[in-house]
Design a protein around this motif. Structure first.
Motif, mmCIF file in Angstrom:
data_model
loop_
_atom_site.group_PDB
_atom_site.id
_atom_site.type_symbol
_atom_site.label_atom_id
_atom_site.label_comp_id
_atom_site.label_asym_id
_atom_site.label_seq_id
_atom_site.Cartn_x
_atom_site.Cartn_y
_atom_site.Cartn_z
ATOM 1 N N ARG A 80 34.667 34.744 43.168
ATOM 2 C CA ARG A 80 35.874 33.917 43.237
ATOM 3 C C ARG A 80 36.799 34.231 42.068
ATOM 4 N NH1 ARG A 80 37.678 29.195 41.124
ATOM 5 N NH2 ARG A 80 35.694 28.575 40.215
ATOM 6 N N TRP A 81 36.226 34.391 40.858
ATOM 7 C CA TRP A 81 37.048 34.740 39.694
ATOM 8 C C TRP A 81 37.788 36.054 39.935
ATOM 9 C CZ3 TRP A 81 32.847 33.693 35.431
ATOM 10 C CH2 TRP A 81 32.740 32.318 35.215
ATOM 11 N N ALA A 82 37.088 37.041 40.454
ATOM 12 C CA ALA A 82 37.700 38.350 40.692
ATOM 13 C C ALA A 82 38.752 38.266 41.802
ATOM 14 C CB ALA A 82 36.633 39.373 41.051
ATOM 15 N N GLY A 83 38.456 37.540 42.861
ATOM 16 C CA GLY A 83 39.369 37.450 43.991
ATOM 17 C C GLY A 83 40.588 36.581 43.743
ATOM 18 N N ALA A 84 40.424 35.532 42.939
ATOM 19 C CA ALA A 84 41.528 34.599 42.695
ATOM 20 C C ALA A 84 42.441 35.051 41.563
ATOM 21 C CB ALA A 84 40.973 33.212 42.387
ATOM 22 N N GLY A 85 42.069 36.105 40.890
ATOM 23 C CA GLY A 85 42.901 36.583 39.788
ATOM 24 C C GLY A 85 42.661 35.854 38.485
ATOM 25 N N CYS A 86 41.489 35.270 38.324
ATOM 26 C CA CYS A 86 41.150 34.630 37.058
ATOM 27 C C CYS A 86 40.986 35.706 35.981
ATOM 28 C CB CYS A 86 39.854 33.826 37.183
ATOM 29 S SG CYS A 86 40.026 32.345 38.182
ATOM 30 N N PRO A 92 43.378 30.346 38.244
ATOM 31 C CA PRO A 92 43.320 29.401 39.363
ATOM 32 C C PRO A 92 41.920 28.802 39.543
ATOM 33 C CG PRO A 92 44.429 31.437 40.011
ATOM 34 C CD PRO A 92 43.853 31.663 38.658
ATOM 35 N N GLY A 93 41.839 27.484 39.534
ATOM 36 C CA GLY A 93 40.570 26.798 39.701
ATOM 37 C C GLY A 93 39.763 26.699 38.419
ATOM 38 N N GLU A 94 40.283 27.241 37.339
ATOM 39 C CA GLU A 94 39.604 27.191 36.036
ATOM 40 C C GLU A 94 40.559 26.590 35.017
ATOM 41 O OE1 GLU A 94 36.426 27.822 35.501
ATOM 42 O OE2 GLU A 94 36.132 28.387 37.581
ATOM 43 N N GLN A 95 40.196 26.655 33.750
ATOM 44 C CA GLN A 95 41.029 26.068 32.715
ATOM 45 C C GLN A 95 42.360 26.813 32.576
ATOM 46 O OE1 GLN A 95 38.561 26.084 29.244
ATOM 47 N NE2 GLN A 95 38.050 28.230 29.456
ATOM 48 N N HIS A 96 43.362 26.081 32.146
ATOM 49 C CA HIS A 96 44.725 26.588 32.043
ATOM 50 C C HIS A 96 44.950 27.097 30.613
ATOM 51 C CE1 HIS A 96 48.942 26.900 33.039
ATOM 52 N NE2 HIS A 96 49.260 26.144 32.009
ATOM 53 N N ALA A 97 45.234 28.385 30.483
ATOM 54 C CA ALA A 97 45.508 28.998 29.185
ATOM 55 C C ALA A 97 46.699 29.940 29.325
ATOM 56 C CB ALA A 97 44.275 29.744 28.680
ATOM 57 N N ALA A 119 41.604 39.241 18.071
ATOM 58 C CA ALA A 119 42.125 40.186 19.051
ATOM 59 C C ALA A 119 41.705 39.727 20.443
ATOM 60 C CB ALA A 119 41.584 41.581 18.763
ATOM 61 N N VAL A 120 42.617 39.835 21.398
ATOM 62 C CA VAL A 120 42.364 39.430 22.776
ATOM 63 C C VAL A 120 42.183 40.687 23.620
ATOM 64 C CG1 VAL A 120 43.289 38.216 24.780
ATOM 65 C CG2 VAL A 120 43.769 37.361 22.475
ATOM 66 N N THR A 121 41.013 40.795 24.259
ATOM 67 C CA THR A 121 40.728 41.932 25.124
ATOM 68 C C THR A 121 40.388 41.418 26.515
ATOM 69 O OG1 THR A 121 39.763 43.071 23.225
ATOM 70 C CG2 THR A 121 39.314 44.001 25.397
ATOM 71 N N PRO A 122 41.272 41.662 27.504
ATOM 72 C CA PRO A 122 40.949 41.220 28.869
ATOM 73 C C PRO A 122 39.898 42.118 29.503
ATOM 74 C CG PRO A 122 43.166 42.166 28.774
ATOM 75 C CD PRO A 122 42.603 42.232 27.397
ATOM 76 N N LEU A 123 39.006 41.519 30.278
ATOM 77 C CA LEU A 123 37.991 42.272 31.024
ATOM 78 C C LEU A 123 38.501 42.452 32.447
ATOM 79 C CD1 LEU A 123 36.445 41.117 28.553
ATOM 80 C CD2 LEU A 123 34.488 40.900 30.027
ATOM 81 N N GLN A 124 38.365 43.634 32.972
ATOM 82 C CA GLN A 124 38.862 43.937 34.311
ATOM 83 C C GLN A 124 37.727 43.865 35.338
ATOM 84 O OE1 GLN A 124 42.079 44.220 34.795
ATOM 85 N NE2 GLN A 124 42.419 44.062 32.584
ATOM 86 N N PRO A 125 37.964 43.193 36.470
ATOM 87 C CA PRO A 125 36.937 43.148 37.515
ATOM 88 C C PRO A 125 36.553 44.556 37.969
ATOM 89 C CG PRO A 125 38.696 41.602 37.998
ATOM 90 C CD PRO A 125 39.152 42.431 36.832
ATOM 91 N N GLY A 126 35.258 44.748 38.208
ATOM 92 C CA GLY A 126 34.765 46.038 38.668
ATOM 93 C C GLY A 126 34.329 46.970 37.561
ATOM 94 N N THR A 127 34.650 46.634 36.310
ATOM 95 C CA THR A 127 34.206 47.475 35.203
ATOM 96 C C THR A 127 32.784 47.099 34.818
ATOM 97 O OG1 THR A 127 35.067 45.963 33.515
ATOM 98 C CG2 THR A 127 36.561 47.708 34.294
ATOM 99 N N GLU A 128 32.148 47.971 34.067
ATOM 100 C CA GLU A 128 30.775 47.711 33.640
ATOM 101 C C GLU A 128 30.694 46.469 32.757
ATOM 102 O OE1 GLU A 128 27.315 49.876 30.967
ATOM 103 O OE2 GLU A 128 28.813 51.119 31.954
ATOM 104 N N GLU A 129 31.703 46.295 31.888
ATOM 105 C CA GLU A 129 31.705 45.122 31.005
ATOM 106 C C GLU A 129 31.846 43.837 31.817
ATOM 107 O OE1 GLU A 129 33.584 43.772 26.741
ATOM 108 O OE2 GLU A 129 34.820 45.043 28.032
ATOM 109 N N TRP A 130 32.734 43.826 32.824
ATOM 110 C CA TRP A 130 32.885 42.651 33.687
ATOM 111 C C TRP A 130 31.570 42.362 34.390
ATOM 112 C CZ3 TRP A 130 36.932 39.291 35.305
ATOM 113 C CH2 TRP A 130 36.650 38.529 36.440
ATOM 114 N N ASP A 131 30.946 43.402 34.962
ATOM 115 C CA ASP A 131 29.706 43.220 35.715
ATOM 116 C C ASP A 131 28.567 42.713 34.843
ATOM 117 O OD1 ASP A 131 31.048 44.065 37.966
ATOM 118 O OD2 ASP A 131 30.325 46.138 37.830
ATOM 119 N N THR A 132 28.624 42.979 33.543
ATOM 120 C CA THR A 132 27.607 42.504 32.613
ATOM 121 C C THR A 132 27.900 41.087 32.128
ATOM 122 O OG1 THR A 132 27.233 44.759 31.856
ATOM 123 C CG2 THR A 132 26.433 43.000 30.432
ATOM 124 N N VAL A 133 29.158 40.830 31.771
ATOM 125 C CA VAL A 133 29.529 39.579 31.109
ATOM 126 C C VAL A 133 29.800 38.439 32.086
ATOM 127 C CG1 VAL A 133 31.326 38.531 29.685
ATOM 128 C CG2 VAL A 133 30.369 40.730 29.046
#
Length: 165
Positions: free
Chosen positions: A110-116, A43-48, A75-89
């Motif tokens: 906003r990305w974390a809250g909107a479900g991006c 939401p609010g970002e590119q559509h994929a 390979a597609v690896t989703p990053l989860q909000p609140g993880t160390e990788e998310w907080d870094t990237v």
């Protein structure tokens, strides 16, 4: 192990054509990071559609001249909000995001809250990328898809008839 062409294309990528399954290839803004590509969508970002849920995607990258130089399954690896990788990237990705409103921290929130979804696309080890001279000979073009953004254009208004000389 990846090829030198793929490594260089990944380092310079700002746009990648990504397709999930049999779906169409979509031009997605991306950020290279440590031999992979990061893509934000939602939401609010590119559509994929389907990218965040996929395990693999086909990625086409262009070279300096704008033409296709490599096709690779990744390979597609989703990053989860609140993880160390998310907080870094996520803050790094937010800094590269052009025309975003607000601060970088607000954008990440906003990305974390909107479900991006932020996904990492990493070259698959088992498949060698396709490079020249084995690239597809066709142009990979397709007819434009229907979109609500398309506007019908009217014929221009003519005040009077112009007579030929």
């Amino acid at each position: 192990m990846t090829s030198a062409v793929l490594d260089e294309a990944l380092k310079k990528a700002a746009l990648a054509w990504v397709s999930v399954g049999d779906g169409p290839a979509l031009a997605l803004w991306c950020m290279p990071l440590e031999g992979s590509l990061l893509v934000v969508s939602g939401p609010g970002e590119q559509h994929a559609p389907g990218l965040a849920e996929a395990t693999t995607a086909t990625v086409r990258l262009r070279g300096d001249n704008g033409g296709l130089i490599v096709v690779s399954d990744m390979a597609v690896t989703p990053l989860q909000p609140g993880t160390e990788e998310w907080d870094t990237v996520a803050p790094q990705l937010a800094q590269k995001r052009l025309n975003a409103s607000g601060t970088f921290d607000a954008l990440v929130a906003r990305w974390a809250g909107a479900g991006c979804a932020i996904v990492r696309l990493t070259p698959a080890d088992q498949d060698a990328p396709v490079t020249a001279p084995n690239l597809p000979a066709d142009s990979s073009t397709a007819t434009p898809r229907d979109t609500p953004a398309r506007n019908e254009t009217r014929k221009p208004f003519k005040l009077h008839r112009v007579r030929g000389a």
